[in-house]
Design a protein around this motif. Structure first.
Motif, PDB file in Angstrom:
ATOM      1  N   LEU A 239      51.742   8.538  38.938  1.00 51.39           N
ATOM      2  CA  LEU A 239      51.423   9.628  38.018  1.00 51.39           C
ATOM      3  C   LEU A 239      49.947   9.969  38.066  1.00 51.39           C
ATOM      4  O   LEU A 239      49.575  11.141  38.203  1.00 51.39           O
ATOM      5  CB  LEU A 239      51.836   9.229  36.604  1.00 51.39           C
ATOM      6  N   PHE A 240      49.093   8.956  37.973  1.00 47.85           N
ATOM      7  CA  PHE A 240      47.651   9.191  37.971  1.00 47.85           C
ATOM      8  C   PHE A 240      47.182   9.838  39.269  1.00 47.85           C
ATOM      9  O   PHE A 240      46.478  10.848  39.270  1.00 47.85           O
ATOM     10  CB  PHE A 240      46.904   7.870  37.743  1.00 47.85           C
ATOM     11  N   TYR A 241      47.553   9.230  40.388  1.00 45.90           N
ATOM     12  CA  TYR A 241      47.096   9.740  41.685  1.00 45.90           C
ATOM     13  C   TYR A 241      47.740  11.094  42.006  1.00 45.90           C
ATOM     14  O   TYR A 241      47.069  12.007  42.515  1.00 45.90           O
ATOM     15  CB  TYR A 241      47.422   8.741  42.797  1.00 45.90           C
ATOM     16  N   GLY A 242      49.040  11.217  41.721  1.00 48.83           N
ATOM     17  CA  GLY A 242      49.730  12.468  42.027  1.00 48.83           C
ATOM     18  C   GLY A 242      49.167  13.641  41.250  1.00 48.83           C
ATOM     19  O   GLY A 242      48.914  14.715  41.819  1.00 48.83           O
ATOM     20  N   VAL A 243      48.962  13.471  39.944  1.00 47.87           N
ATOM     21  CA  VAL A 243      48.404  14.551  39.124  1.00 47.87           C
ATOM     22  C   VAL A 243      46.981  14.871  39.557  1.00 47.87           C
ATOM     23  O   VAL A 243      46.576  16.042  39.591  1.00 47.87           O
ATOM     24  CB  VAL A 243      48.451  14.170  37.629  1.00 47.87           C
TER      25      VAL A 243
ATOM     26  N   THR B 225      51.972  25.260  37.750  1.00 47.99           N
ATOM     27  CA  THR B 225      52.074  24.195  36.742  1.00 47.99           C
ATOM     28  C   THR B 225      53.475  23.618  36.631  1.00 47.99           C
ATOM     29  O   THR B 225      53.641  22.430  36.337  1.00 47.99           O
ATOM     30  CB  THR B 225      51.649  24.738  35.358  1.00 47.99           C
ATOM     31  N   LEU B 226      54.490  24.431  36.868  1.00 51.55           N
ATOM     32  CA  LEU B 226      55.875  24.026  36.618  1.00 51.55           C
ATOM     33  C   LEU B 226      56.301  22.765  37.374  1.00 51.55           C
ATOM     34  O   LEU B 226      56.950  21.890  36.785  1.00 51.55           O
ATOM     35  CB  LEU B 226      56.816  25.186  36.947  1.00 51.55           C
ATOM     36  N   PRO B 227      55.972  22.592  38.660  1.00 47.51           N
ATOM     37  CA  PRO B 227      56.432  21.380  39.369  1.00 47.51           C
ATOM     38  C   PRO B 227      55.954  20.083  38.723  1.00 47.51           C
ATOM     39  O   PRO B 227      56.726  19.129  38.595  1.00 47.51           O
ATOM     40  CB  PRO B 227      55.840  21.561  40.775  1.00 47.51           C
ATOM     41  N   ILE B 228      54.696  20.037  38.307  1.00 43.51           N
ATOM     42  CA  ILE B 228      54.182  18.797  37.720  1.00 43.51           C
ATOM     43  C   ILE B 228      54.769  18.586  36.330  1.00 43.51           C
ATOM     44  O   ILE B 228      54.966  17.453  35.890  1.00 43.51           O
ATOM     45  CB  ILE B 228      52.643  18.826  37.683  1.00 43.51           C
ATOM     46  N   LEU B 229      55.099  19.682  35.621  1.00 39.36           N
ATOM     47  CA  LEU B 229      55.755  19.549  34.322  1.00 39.36           C
ATOM     48  C   LEU B 229      57.168  18.993  34.472  1.00 39.36           C
ATOM     49  O   LEU B 229      57.655  18.251  33.613  1.00 39.36           O
ATOM     50  CB  LEU B 229      55.799  20.902  33.608  1.00 39.36           C
TER      51      LEU B 229
ATOM     52  N   ALA C 202      58.170  16.988  36.989  1.00 39.73           N
ATOM     53  CA  ALA C 202      58.100  15.604  37.463  1.00 39.73           C
ATOM     54  C   ALA C 202      57.623  14.641  36.387  1.00 39.73           C
ATOM     55  O   ALA C 202      58.023  13.466  36.377  1.00 39.73           O
ATOM     56  CB  ALA C 202      57.171  15.523  38.675  1.00 39.73           C
ATOM     57  N   TYR C 203      56.800  15.117  35.464  1.00 42.03           N
ATOM     58  CA  TYR C 203      56.174  14.224  34.492  1.00 42.03           C
ATOM     59  C   TYR C 203      57.170  13.453  33.625  1.00 42.03           C
ATOM     60  O   TYR C 203      57.002  12.244  33.426  1.00 42.03           O
ATOM     61  CB  TYR C 203      55.213  15.019  33.605  1.00 42.03           C
ATOM     62  N   PRO C 204      58.228  14.080  33.083  1.00 45.87           N
ATOM     63  CA  PRO C 204      59.149  13.321  32.211  1.00 45.87           C
ATOM     64  C   PRO C 204      59.810  12.135  32.892  1.00 45.87           C
ATOM     65  O   PRO C 204      60.144  11.144  32.230  1.00 45.87           O
ATOM     66  CB  PRO C 204      60.193  14.379  31.806  1.00 45.87           C
ATOM     67  N   PHE C 205      60.008  12.200  34.219  1.00 45.41           N
ATOM     68  CA  PHE C 205      60.657  11.096  34.915  1.00 45.41           C
ATOM     69  C   PHE C 205      59.752   9.867  35.015  1.00 45.41           C
ATOM     70  O   PHE C 205      60.229   8.749  35.214  1.00 45.41           O
ATOM     71  CB  PHE C 205      61.080  11.538  36.321  1.00 45.41           C
ATOM     72  N   LEU C 206      58.432  10.067  34.906  1.00 50.08           N
ATOM     73  CA  LEU C 206      57.484   8.961  34.969  1.00 50.08           C
ATOM     74  C   LEU C 206      56.945   8.576  33.602  1.00 50.08           C
ATOM     75  O   LEU C 206      56.361   7.511  33.445  1.00 50.08           O
ATOM     76  CB  LEU C 206      56.312   9.337  35.896  1.00 50.08           C
ATOM     77  N   GLN C 207      57.149   9.434  32.620  1.00 51.19           N
ATOM     78  CA  GLN C 207      56.587   9.205  31.292  1.00 51.19           C
ATOM     79  C   GLN C 207      57.095   7.906  30.661  1.00 51.19           C
ATOM     80  O   GLN C 207      56.354   7.214  29.969  1.00 51.19           O
ATOM     81  CB  GLN C 207      56.915  10.395  30.379  1.00 51.19           C
ATOM     82  N   LYS C 208      58.351   7.555  30.910  1.00 50.92           N
ATOM     83  CA  LYS C 208      58.919   6.359  30.268  1.00 50.92           C
ATOM     84  C   LYS C 208      58.223   5.080  30.739  1.00 50.92           C
ATOM     85  O   LYS C 208      58.270   4.055  30.048  1.00 50.92           O
ATOM     86  CB  LYS C 208      60.412   6.275  30.545  1.00 50.92           C
ATOM     87  N   TYR C 209      57.592   5.139  31.939  1.00 53.90           N
ATOM     88  CA  TYR C 209      56.870   3.969  32.424  1.00 53.90           C
ATOM     89  C   TYR C 209      55.411   3.964  31.995  1.00 53.90           C
ATOM     90  O   TYR C 209      54.718   2.963  32.185  1.00 53.90           O
ATOM     91  CB  TYR C 209      56.908   3.927  33.965  1.00 53.90           C
ATOM     92  N   PHE C 210      54.957   5.083  31.446  1.00 56.61           N
ATOM     93  CA  PHE C 210      53.519   5.277  31.255  1.00 56.61           C
ATOM     94  C   PHE C 210      52.925   4.230  30.305  1.00 56.61           C
ATOM     95  O   PHE C 210      52.010   3.491  30.670  1.00 56.61           O
ATOM     96  CB  PHE C 210      53.250   6.681  30.725  1.00 56.61           C
TER      97      PHE C 210
END
Length: 272
Positions: free
Chosen positions: A181-185, A247-251, A253-261
């Motif tokens: 998430l950090f590196y990708g964003v 902006t839409l692609p990162i929005l 993708a974000y929910p799929f990684l948010q649970k691990y954040f």
């Protein structure tokens, strides 16, 4: 607070779906599309720079994030071993870079002249191979893995690469997800390095194209079939549509990684 945070994004989405004539004459809050219209998106996807920008950004995000994870994992594993000589001295030198750097001009000369990476997509990845903060978080996470587990693997004949890729990393998936998430964003939003290192427009990432459209107001190239009188009013809708496209692609993708954040950051924040 949530409304204040979400409304600007909602406004952009609604404005991008509004007719340009109605949008130019509107003032105040915007709660629904004005004369629903997708003309702005048609102009955006007709722009060849958007397609090339997407391609370049995806190459940097996917390739750069993979290399970032690989190099950060290697460094974090070494620094997490308790038997490492001069460990504290190494950590001091690494943490030192969080507060002091060589500066923009020496970095530019190093990347462009010494390494010869100017005008290549590699210049967007190599200078940021490892984030110091991410390295420290991942090192702390790796250090929390029981030493007895690693010793047992080595007694069975596993070497350090086997331990890292078959034991340590699979047990550290939450923190790995956070690193993605950090590196990708960071790669997705990066534009400054592209601006100083790239000269070929075919190599521009999406965010640099977006910057040109928003700041330099370069929307005329998308509207070759529009009269000069209509270009200024349609240009505003195009800006909103371009922001949504970028902006839409990162929005998504974000929910799929948010649970691990939260879990990943907390694991990496434990004091040794």
């Amino acid at each position: 607070m949530m409304i204040l945070t979400l409304y600007p994004l909602y406004y952009i989405a609604v404005a991008s779906l509004s007719h340009s004539d109605a949008l130019v004459g509107h003032t105040g809050l915007l709660l629904k599309p004005l004369s629903f219209n997708v003309e702005a998106y048609r102009f955006v996807f007709q722009n060849p720079n958007i397609a090339s920008g997407y391609r370049n950004t995806m190459l940097v995000v996917l390739g750069g994030t993979f290399v970032n994870l690989l190099m950060t994992s290697l460094g974090a594993y070494v620094l997490s071993r308790k038997q490492l000589y001069w460990k504290n001295h190494m950590m001091f030198l690494i943490a030192f870079t969080m507060f002091f750097s060589g500066g923009l001009i020496p970095t530019y000369l190093l990347v462009n002249n010494t390494l010869g990476l100017g005008n290549t997509l590699t210049a967007l990845v190599v200078p940021t191979l490892i984030s110091t903060w991410n390295l420290i978080v991942m090192r702390t996470s790796f250090a929390a893995i029981p030493e007895s587990l690693i010793e047992s693997a080595k007694l069975d004949g596993a070497h350090d690469f086997t331990v890292l890729f078959r034991i340590v990393i699979p047990l550290s998936m939450p923190v790995m997800a956070v690193m993605i998430l950090f590196y990708g964003v960071a790669h997705w939003n990066a534009w400054f390095q592209a601006m100083i290192y790239l000269r070929d427009r075919n190599l521009y990432p999406l965010q640099l194209i977006l910057r040109e459209i928003l700041i330099a107001n370069s929307t005329d190239a998308m509207m070759t079939d529009v009269s000069s009188q209509d270009k200024s009013r349609i240009g505003e809708s195009i800006k909103y549509a371009t922001i949504m496209v970028a902006t839409l692609p990162i929005l998504i993708a974000y929910p799929f990684l948010q649970k691990y954040f939260v879990k990943g950051v907390m694991i990496g924040a434990l004091k040794e």
